[in-house]
Design a protein around this motif. Structure first.
Motif, short mmCIF file in Angstrom:
data_model
loop_
_atom_site.label_atom_id
_atom_site.label_comp_id
_atom_site.label_asym_id
_atom_site.label_seq_id
_atom_site.Cartn_x
_atom_site.Cartn_y
_atom_site.Cartn_z
N THR A 226 50.29 56.24 32.87
CA THR A 226 49.90 54.88 33.26
C THR A 226 48.40 54.83 33.51
N TYR A 227 47.86 53.61 33.54
CA TYR A 227 46.42 53.43 33.67
C TYR A 227 46.10 52.39 34.75
N SER A 228 44.88 52.43 35.20
CA SER A 228 44.40 51.47 36.18
C SER A 228 43.66 50.34 35.48
N LEU A 229 43.83 49.13 35.99
CA LEU A 229 43.13 47.99 35.42
C LEU A 229 41.63 48.23 35.37
N GLY A 230 41.07 48.80 36.42
CA GLY A 230 39.63 49.04 36.46
C GLY A 230 39.15 49.94 35.34
N LYS A 231 39.95 50.94 34.98
CA LYS A 231 39.57 51.84 33.88
C LYS A 231 39.61 51.10 32.55
N LEU A 232 40.61 50.26 32.36
CA LEU A 232 40.70 49.47 31.14
C LEU A 232 39.50 48.52 31.03
N GLN A 233 39.19 47.86 32.14
CA GLN A 233 38.06 46.92 32.14
C GLN A 233 36.75 47.65 31.85
N GLY A 234 36.58 48.81 32.46
CA GLY A 234 35.35 49.57 32.25
C GLY A 234 35.16 50.00 30.81
N ALA A 235 36.25 50.45 30.18
CA ALA A 235 36.17 50.90 28.79
C ALA A 235 35.80 49.76 27.86
N LEU A 236 36.41 48.59 28.07
CA LEU A 236 36.15 47.46 27.19
C LEU A 236 34.79 46.82 27.47
N LYS A 237 34.36 46.84 28.71
CA LYS A 237 33.02 46.32 29.01
C LYS A 237 31.95 47.22 28.39
N ASP A 238 32.16 48.54 28.43
CA ASP A 238 31.21 49.46 27.80
C ASP A 238 31.06 49.16 26.31
N GLY A 239 32.17 48.81 25.66
CA GLY A 239 32.11 48.53 24.23
C GLY A 239 31.59 47.16 23.90
N PHE A 240 32.04 46.14 24.66
CA PHE A 240 31.74 44.75 24.33
C PHE A 240 30.45 44.23 24.96
N GLY A 241 30.16 44.70 26.16
CA GLY A 241 28.97 44.23 26.87
C GLY A 241 29.27 43.25 27.98
N ALA A 242 30.52 42.87 28.13
CA ALA A 242 30.97 42.00 29.22
C ALA A 242 32.46 42.28 29.43
N THR A 243 32.96 41.97 30.60
CA THR A 243 34.36 42.23 30.90
C THR A 243 35.24 41.16 30.26
N PRO A 244 36.15 41.54 29.37
CA PRO A 244 37.06 40.56 28.78
C PRO A 244 38.24 40.29 29.71
N TYR A 245 38.98 39.25 29.39
CA TYR A 245 40.25 39.02 30.08
C TYR A 245 41.28 40.00 29.53
N ILE A 246 41.99 40.67 30.42
CA ILE A 246 43.04 41.60 30.01
C ILE A 246 44.37 41.03 30.46
N GLY A 247 45.27 40.81 29.51
CA GLY A 247 46.56 40.22 29.81
C GLY A 247 47.67 41.25 29.81
N CYS A 248 48.59 41.10 30.75
CA CYS A 248 49.76 41.96 30.81
C CYS A 248 51.02 41.10 30.81
N SER A 249 52.10 41.69 30.33
CA SER A 249 53.41 41.06 30.33
C SER A 249 54.36 41.97 31.10
N GLY A 250 55.66 41.81 30.88
CA GLY A 250 56.62 42.68 31.55
C GLY A 250 56.83 42.32 33.00
N PRO A 251 57.54 43.17 33.73
CA PRO A 251 57.86 42.87 35.13
C PRO A 251 56.60 42.85 36.01
N ARG A 252 56.66 42.04 37.05
CA ARG A 252 55.59 42.05 38.05
C ARG A 252 55.69 43.32 38.89
#
Length: 321
Positions: A226-252
């Motif tokens: 499993t992963y942390s939201l912060g790690k996902l955000q950091g990886a995509l911000k490093d690539g894109f240059g800004a934090t994108p919206y990250i969407g999740c589905s499944g159970p709360r």
């Protein structure tokens, strides 16, 4: 559906009313226009050519899916290996709000969702398209390579791919000022703006390698890790240059055994990324400036915030090639 000659289609295209102020059916030589940044004070349809600068859908979202199956594997509709898939290219207003199904004369969605222009009973009904699927519009342009690419990377779930493409064009593309019919001039070929939109959406998709950006941070699909939201955000911000919206589905999270009693009601299965940007001039120019997902005070994610709470699931067996 009644047939119509090419010449008559051109005449009808010329006669079509513009959805935006200041547009005409004259040729738009955008090379002679200053390509203002969308959502800037200069991007005003009353003072600049809205065919040459995006003046309505100025906050552009290039969106991608992570699905684990299609539901149509038996008919050959599968997901691409080591790649996210294209969702769409959306035109939000500069304040983060949006509109939809802006030109019902270009409505090709067989199952409109929502089925009114506002998504409420008071909105104008969006009639279901009963004609040939939108993929047939590409053949007269000889765009067989485009069609093949779309069938590999622009994948629907639970219904044929062309239904999804028609939905994205009808709901979203018709709300960009730069894809409006008058922008294609008095000799416009019918459906040219559809091909233009598909090619543009793909162009943004190809410069946003979500799989690679996550992989560079050691983040890959797993049914156990499993992963942390912060790690996902950091990886995509490093690539894109800004934090994108990250969407999740499944159970709360607070619906799961591990999260029982938690105040965190974020969802737990990674499913989508929305990259926000402003663009110089026409959206078709593909010159975007990254924008933080929360710049207008909106949500930056629907995912669980608890450390290690997000699952990035592997594709189902037989669902990818």
């Amino acid at each position: 559906m009644k047939s119509i000659t090419f010449s008559m289609q051109v005449i009808l295209g010329v006669a079509s009313a513009s959805l935006y102020p200041g547009q005409s059916n004259l040729n738009h030589t955008c090379a002679l226009q200053t390509p203002y940044l969308s959502c800037s004070p200069q991007a005003n349809p009353n003072t600049t050519d809205s065919c040459c600068t995006e003046t309505y859908g100025g906050l552009v979202l290039a969106t991608q899916f992570w699905n684990t199956y299609t539901g149509l594997e038996s008919s050959g509709q599968v997901l691409p290996k080591d790649s996210w898939t294209l969702h769409g290219l959306w035109p939000d207003y500069c304040d983060g709000s949006y509109t939809q199904y802006c030109d019902l004369s270009r409505q090709y969605d067989p199952v409109p969702s929502p089925n009114t222009t506002t998504g409420t009973p008071s909105g104008k009904p969006v009639p279901a398209w009963k004609g040939p699927d939108i993929s047939t519009f590409l053949a007269p342009f000889g765009k067989l390579d485009l069609l093949a690419y779309m069938n590999k990377y622009w994948i629907n779930q639970g219904a044929p791919n062309p239904d999804f493409w028609a939905h994205e064009f009808s709901k979203h593309a018709t709300c960009f000022s730069t894809f409006d019919l008058p922008c294609y001039g008095p000799s416009a070929v019918p459906n040219a703006e559809i091909v233009d939109f598909f090619e543009t959406a793909i162009a943004y998709y190809r410069i946003l390698p979500t799989w690679g950006w996550l992989g560079a941070a050691g983040i890959y699909p797993s049914n156990s890790t499993t992963y942390s939201l912060g790690k996902l955000q950091g990886a995509l911000k490093d690539g894109f240059g800004a934090t994108p919206y990250i969407g999740c589905s499944g159970p709360r999270w607070n619906e799961t055994a591990l999260g029982k009693g938690s105040a965190d009601n974020g969802r737990t299965v990674l499913s989508e990324v929305w990259y926000y940007m402003h663009v110089f001039g026409r959206v078709q120019g593909r010159q975007g400036v990254p924008v933080e997902a929360g710049a207008n005070g909106g949500s930056v994610s629907s995912c669980v915030k608890v450390e290690g709470g997000v699952r990035y699931l592997e594709r189902s067996v037989g669902s990818e090639v």
